[in-house]
Write an enzyme that holds these catalytic residues in place. Sequence first.
Site, PDB file in Angstrom:
ATOM      1  N   THR A 125      35.918  -2.213 -98.420  1.00  0.00           N
ATOM      2  CA  THR A 125      36.096  -1.111 -99.361  1.00  0.00           C
ATOM      3  C   THR A 125      36.950  -1.536-100.548  1.00  0.00           C
ATOM      4  O   THR A 125      37.808  -2.422-100.418  1.00  0.00           O
ATOM      5  CB  THR A 125      36.774   0.091 -98.666  1.00  0.00           C
ATOM      6  OG1 THR A 125      37.146   1.082 -99.632  1.00  0.00           O
ATOM      7  CG2 THR A 125      38.041  -0.344 -97.936  1.00  0.00           C
ATOM      8  N   ASP A 126      36.723  -0.888-101.686  1.00  0.00           N
ATOM      9  CA  ASP A 126      37.570  -1.164-102.846  1.00  0.00           C
ATOM     10  C   ASP A 126      38.988  -0.662-102.661  1.00  0.00           C
ATOM     11  O   ASP A 126      39.896  -1.029-103.409  1.00  0.00           O
ATOM     12  CB  ASP A 126      36.957  -0.574-104.121  1.00  0.00           C
ATOM     13  CG  ASP A 126      36.756   0.937-104.061  1.00  0.00           C
ATOM     14  OD1 ASP A 126      37.056   1.562-103.018  1.00  0.00           O
ATOM     15  OD2 ASP A 126      36.276   1.504-105.063  1.00  0.00           O
ATOM     16  N   GLU A 127      39.219   0.151-101.639  1.00  0.00           N
ATOM     17  CA  GLU A 127      40.558   0.692-101.416  1.00  0.00           C
ATOM     18  C   GLU A 127      41.567  -0.381-101.017  1.00  0.00           C
ATOM     19  O   GLU A 127      42.780  -0.144-101.074  1.00  0.00           O
ATOM     20  CB  GLU A 127      40.516   1.815-100.374  1.00  0.00           C
ATOM     21  CG  GLU A 127      39.745   3.035-100.861  1.00  0.00           C
ATOM     22  CD  GLU A 127      39.855   4.217 -99.923  1.00  0.00           C
ATOM     23  OE1 GLU A 127      40.970   4.487 -99.442  1.00  0.00           O
ATOM     24  OE2 GLU A 127      38.828   4.873 -99.685  1.00  0.00           O
ATOM     25  N   TYR A 153      44.440   3.461 -93.448  1.00  0.00           N
ATOM     26  CA  TYR A 153      43.023   3.084 -93.458  1.00  0.00           C
ATOM     27  C   TYR A 153      42.794   1.829 -94.290  1.00  0.00           C
ATOM     28  O   TYR A 153      42.227   0.843 -93.811  1.00  0.00           O
ATOM     29  CB  TYR A 153      42.167   4.230 -93.999  1.00  0.00           C
ATOM     30  CG  TYR A 153      40.802   3.761 -94.490  1.00  0.00           C
ATOM     31  CD1 TYR A 153      39.902   3.166 -93.611  1.00  0.00           C
ATOM     32  CD2 TYR A 153      40.432   3.882 -95.831  1.00  0.00           C
ATOM     33  CE1 TYR A 153      38.669   2.702 -94.051  1.00  0.00           C
ATOM     34  CE2 TYR A 153      39.203   3.423 -96.271  1.00  0.00           C
ATOM     35  CZ  TYR A 153      38.322   2.840 -95.386  1.00  0.00           C
ATOM     36  OH  TYR A 153      37.107   2.382 -95.824  1.00  0.00           O
ATOM     37  N   LYS A 157      41.613  -2.104 -93.223  1.00  0.00           N
ATOM     38  CA  LYS A 157      40.452  -2.804 -93.769  1.00  0.00           C
ATOM     39  C   LYS A 157      40.877  -4.124 -94.442  1.00  0.00           C
ATOM     40  O   LYS A 157      40.191  -5.132 -94.332  1.00  0.00           O
ATOM     41  CB  LYS A 157      39.707  -1.915 -94.761  1.00  0.00           C
ATOM     42  CG  LYS A 157      39.027  -0.711 -94.142  1.00  0.00           C
ATOM     43  CD  LYS A 157      37.940  -1.106 -93.149  1.00  0.00           C
ATOM     44  CE  LYS A 157      36.701  -1.630 -93.858  1.00  0.00           C
ATOM     45  NZ  LYS A 157      35.597  -1.907 -92.878  1.00  0.00           N
TER      46      LYS A 157
END
Length: 341
Positions: A125-127, A153, A157
């Site tokens: 994810t870009d997060e 979260y 990741k």
Amino acid sequence: MTVFVTGGAGFIGSNFIFYMFDQHPDYRIVCIDSLTYAGNLSTLASVMDNPNFRFAKISITDKDMVDKIFAEEHPDMVINFAAESHVDRSIENPSIFLETNIIGTQILMDACRKYGVKRFHQVSTDEVYGDLPLDRPDMFFTETTPLHTSSPYSSSKAGADLLVLAYYRTYNLPVSISRCSNNYGPYQFPEKLIPLMVINTLEDKSLPVYGTGENVRDWLYVEDHCKAIDLIIHNGKIGEVYNIGGHNEMRNIDIVKMIIKAIGKDESLIKYVEDRKGHDQRYAIDPAKIYNELGWIPETKFKDGIQKTIQWYLDNRSWWGEIISGEYRDYYDKMYSGRLS
């Protein structure tokens, strides 16, 4: 070619399975999913009778069961969609995110090493990059942007991503990673922004918007994401990270208002609520690398994708109605008990 798709009963994983059968009908696809709250087996009803498809109710954190199915199927590729992915839930209960997203990834990679898998692909994810300021529209995430997470979260990741790259360097495991922006489209679990707003608008319920709704996300239609992963696993370089962005930046509040207008309801449904803890301001991906190396570009403009998505939820009330009522949880036993591994 045998392809394992973990988390394949979820939103992006299921769409990926449909896409792969459309593009590679001769492939054998094995879906591994533990069917936790966001896994919905009814989503896969259209492929359950395909002779090239197998579903296995397995958690990627169950080492013995993972080893068993690898021994039975000897996959050529493993695409890991399986993850706990809701930021709010991670803030309330971080431990399950660490267990699934990091330990589960490690267990999968150990099995890949043991059984000689030709490609392990981690869907990230870009997060993991943190966020960008709202007043710097010229700034974008690239594959070399430092990891700077904001939630349990995204931290889980990022940890998994680093572990994947470590397995490449230490064990020479053939890996790749993709980091995508916010996905939307059919079969998305109703807790996420777009389906939540669509469903609540249809039912004249209040539309909870964090803070002032000015947070910006880069939106990627799920089919475009599936096309990108297909390109990466077949043609992408081993050991590389690829950013997948939609070039569709939108403020949350603008999306909500767009949905309200499309359905023909009133903006009085909007209810501003206390902002999320550590809420990231803006995500924006530069997908130049995947374009230059693999020729991928997002094909779906947001104005078109959101209309298709809204229409899908209008046409598939029974699907999300069963989720809201909780009946979807009974689908596994009702429809497939005795015929699934």
